[in-house]
Write a protein that holds these residues in place. Structure first.
Motif, PDB file in Angstrom:
ATOM      1  N   UNK A 154      54.571  51.131 -44.643  1.00  0.00           N
ATOM      2  CA  UNK A 154      53.886  51.527 -43.557  1.00  0.00           C
ATOM      3  C   UNK A 154      53.463  53.118 -43.488  1.00  0.00           C
ATOM      4  N   UNK A 155      53.874  53.971 -44.511  1.00  0.00           N
ATOM      5  CA  UNK A 155      53.691  55.331 -44.787  1.00  0.00           C
ATOM      6  C   UNK A 155      52.071  55.432 -44.726  1.00  0.00           C
ATOM      7  N   UNK A 156      51.480  56.422 -44.001  1.00  0.00           N
ATOM      8  CA  UNK A 156      50.325  56.573 -43.799  1.00  0.00           C
ATOM      9  C   UNK A 156      50.060  57.524 -42.787  1.00  0.00           C
ATOM     10  N   UNK A 157      48.627  57.931 -42.498  1.00  0.00           N
ATOM     11  CA  UNK A 157      48.381  59.174 -41.631  1.00  0.00           C
ATOM     12  C   UNK A 157      48.168  58.260 -40.156  1.00  0.00           C
ATOM     13  N   UNK A 158      48.545  59.254 -39.217  1.00  0.00           N
ATOM     14  CA  UNK A 158      48.263  58.909 -37.711  1.00  0.00           C
ATOM     15  C   UNK A 158      46.721  59.281 -37.663  1.00  0.00           C
ATOM     16  N   UNK A 159      46.037  58.433 -37.000  1.00  0.00           N
ATOM     17  CA  UNK A 159      44.550  58.732 -36.594  1.00  0.00           C
ATOM     18  C   UNK A 159      44.268  58.473 -34.999  1.00  0.00           C
ATOM     19  N   UNK A 160      43.405  59.453 -34.516  1.00  0.00           N
ATOM     20  CA  UNK A 160      43.451  59.341 -32.946  1.00  0.00           C
ATOM     21  C   UNK A 160      42.090  60.165 -32.694  1.00  0.00           C
ATOM     22  N   UNK A 161      41.611  60.069 -31.361  1.00  0.00           N
ATOM     23  CA  UNK A 161      40.617  60.781 -30.898  1.00  0.00           C
ATOM     24  C   UNK A 161      39.262  60.764 -31.622  1.00  0.00           C
ATOM     25  N   UNK A 162      38.751  59.592 -31.654  1.00  0.00           N
ATOM     26  CA  UNK A 162      37.466  59.240 -32.606  1.00  0.00           C
ATOM     27  C   UNK A 162      36.360  59.388 -31.762  1.00  0.00           C
ATOM     28  N   UNK A 163      35.238  60.326 -32.143  1.00  0.00           N
ATOM     29  CA  UNK A 163      34.063  60.631 -31.148  1.00  0.00           C
ATOM     30  C   UNK A 163      33.067  60.606 -32.283  1.00  0.00           C
ATOM     31  N   UNK A 164      31.744  60.730 -31.644  1.00  0.00           N
ATOM     32  CA  UNK A 164      30.561  60.550 -32.613  1.00  0.00           C
ATOM     33  C   UNK A 164      29.547  61.707 -31.675  1.00  0.00           C
ATOM     34  N   UNK A 165      28.663  62.219 -32.280  1.00  0.00           N
ATOM     35  CA  UNK A 165      27.525  62.950 -31.816  1.00  0.00           C
ATOM     36  C   UNK A 165      26.267  62.691 -32.608  1.00  0.00           C
ATOM     37  N   UNK A 166      25.170  62.583 -32.110  1.00  0.00           N
ATOM     38  CA  UNK A 166      23.906  62.600 -33.050  1.00  0.00           C
ATOM     39  C   UNK A 166      23.501  64.120 -33.031  1.00  0.00           C
ATOM     40  N   UNK A 167      23.122  64.171 -34.707  1.00  0.00           N
ATOM     41  CA  UNK A 167      22.638  65.393 -35.031  1.00  0.00           C
ATOM     42  C   UNK A 167      21.269  65.511 -35.000  1.00  0.00           C
ATOM     43  N   UNK A 168      20.657  66.857 -34.794  1.00  0.00           N
ATOM     44  CA  UNK A 168      19.374  67.042 -34.497  1.00  0.00           C
ATOM     45  C   UNK A 168      19.130  68.182 -35.429  1.00  0.00           C
ATOM     46  N   UNK A 169      19.065  68.048 -36.808  1.00  0.00           N
ATOM     47  CA  UNK A 169      18.819  69.377 -37.406  1.00  0.00           C
ATOM     48  C   UNK A 169      17.584  70.185 -37.359  1.00  0.00           C
ATOM     49  N   UNK A 170      17.731  71.396 -37.052  1.00  0.00           N
ATOM     50  CA  UNK A 170      16.668  72.327 -36.696  1.00  0.00           C
ATOM     51  C   UNK A 170      15.904  72.453 -38.208  1.00  0.00           C
ATOM     52  N   UNK A 171      14.541  72.987 -37.837  1.00  0.00           N
ATOM     53  CA  UNK A 171      13.726  73.228 -38.954  1.00  0.00           C
ATOM     54  C   UNK A 171      13.682  74.714 -39.505  1.00  0.00           C
ATOM     55  N   UNK A 172      13.627  74.750 -40.754  1.00  0.00           N
ATOM     56  CA  UNK A 172      13.153  76.136 -41.066  1.00  0.00           C
ATOM     57  C   UNK A 172      11.942  76.714 -40.415  1.00  0.00           C
ATOM     58  N   UNK A 173      11.728  78.009 -40.460  1.00  0.00           N
ATOM     59  CA  UNK A 173      10.701  78.772 -39.906  1.00  0.00           C
ATOM     60  C   UNK A 173      10.521  80.187 -40.466  1.00  0.00           C
ATOM     61  N   UNK A 174       9.426  80.691 -40.207  1.00  0.00           N
ATOM     62  CA  UNK A 174       8.953  82.159 -40.868  1.00  0.00           C
ATOM     63  C   UNK A 174       9.966  83.022 -40.465  1.00  0.00           C
TER      64      UNK A 174
END
Length: 358
Positions: A154-174
């Protein structure tokens, strides 16, 4: 799939049918609404006792505990080719080694193991981020506890509050050759949560929850923080280096041999009673480096500094790491460290850059 927020029953407040439970153990594979449970999975209520220890539930009244070789699985509707970051909270419950891993099925990789052995907050649990690129429109998120070196199944971690987010990586600029130099793009943070999100180390080919940046370490993390609960030098997000010399924040960028560049950045403290005199960050490239010190009183503030260098290769790796180990002054043992933010890299010979540097 929503752009950002908790998964359906991501906080496990919708309880399993009692007919599919034996005490706290979940016996029905689909007993937890919106989840599939495999192995020794328990449904935990806040305040439940294990021997002489009261189990901690990170959010709300309920969570799950993953025993030996057990997992929980949630089906996701995503957009093929998009990047996503998953955030969840985890707390250790046993003295033995606990190994927690996250993966996406189907996916190109087996997933990543999270370093849950070190606890970074005084509450006894932390929030973690993990990211992936969707290869199909419907995938399954699997959180697995695979340690078989334990006396109690039974030993093991407790897991809670699972959420997700779409990532929108920015682009490099001058104006900034670095991607996401201000750290505004990153994992989901639960509104009202005052502890930040830990970003674990990753393989070189892994998707980063902090677009543009890699976390280089054997088993330590950096902390992603927000302006609602911490002091942030610029904007609404930053990174706190909480693990000393054992972890580095890294980004590799294309450069032109013989061309001169200027790296600018802010170093400060998060206003979380992380007092140190001085607190130092080592900033480095293959062509030079410097140590930047900041006299922290733990109440917020920062210094702005720069590093000039001439590139000798077609790529340059920008590296930040803390030169020391720090804990907050409230005697809680909470790990803390210098904050890095508002990082930019420009070619000093480019006309846009000359205007910026005046």
């Amino acid at each position: 799939m929503q752009a950002a927020g908790p998964l359906l029953n991501g906080n496990f407040e919708q309880a399993p049918n009692r007919s599919q439970m034996n005490g706290s153990r979940v016996t029905g594979k689909y007993a937890i609404p919106h989840w599939k449970a495999t192995g020794f999975v328990e449904y935990i209520e806040c305040g439940a006792k294990q021997d002489h220890m009261v189990l901690v539930v990170p959010e709300g009244r309920h969570a799950v505990r993953l025993g030996t070789d057990s997992s929980i699985e949630h089906q996701l509707s995503v957009t093929r080719g998009k990047y996503y970051s998953v955030t969840f909270s985890a707390a250790r419950t046993c003295a033995q080694s606990e190994k927690l891993s996250v993966s996406i099925v189907p996916g190109d990789a087996s997933g990543g193991e999270l370093p849950v052995q070190t606890v970074y907050t005084s509450s006894g649990w932390d929030s973690y981020a993990w990211a992936f690129k969707a290869r199909q429109g419907v995938v399954s998120l699997v959180i697995h506890h695979g340690d078989d070196q334990v006396d109690d199944p039974a030993c093991g971690p407790i897991v809670d509050a699972v959420a997700i987010r779409t990532l929108n990586p920015p682009h490099a600029t001058h104006q900034n050759m670095l991607i996401n130099g201000d750290f505004e793009e990153g994992p989901y943070m639960t509104p009202g949560s005052p502890w930040g999100v830990l970003v674990p180390p990753m393989d070189e080919d892994a998707t980063s929850p902090l677009p543009g940046w890699a976390i280089m370490s054997y088993s330590k993390v950096v902390k992603y923080i927000d302006a609602a609960h911490f002091r942030v030098p610029h904007g609404s997000r930053a990174v706190e280096l909480v693990a000393g010399v054992e972890v580095a924040l890294v980004q590799e960028v294309a450069t032109v041999p013989g061309r001169s560049y200027r790296l600018q950045f802010s170093v400060g403290d998060a206003g979380n009673r992380c007092a140190a005199s001085p607190m130092s960050v080592q900033v480095a490239t293959a062509y030079g480096g410097k140590r930047v010190s900041y006299e922290s009183r733990g109440t917020g503030g920062f210094v702005r500094d720069k590093l000039d260098f001439k590139a000798e290769g077609n790529s340059t790796r920008v590296v930040f790491y803390s030169t020391g180990y720090h804990t907050t002054s409230d005697s809680s043992g909470t790990l803390c460290g210098p904050v890095v933010d508002d990082v930019s890299l420009v070619s000093v010979s480019h006309p846009h850059a000359r205007r910026l540097l005046r």
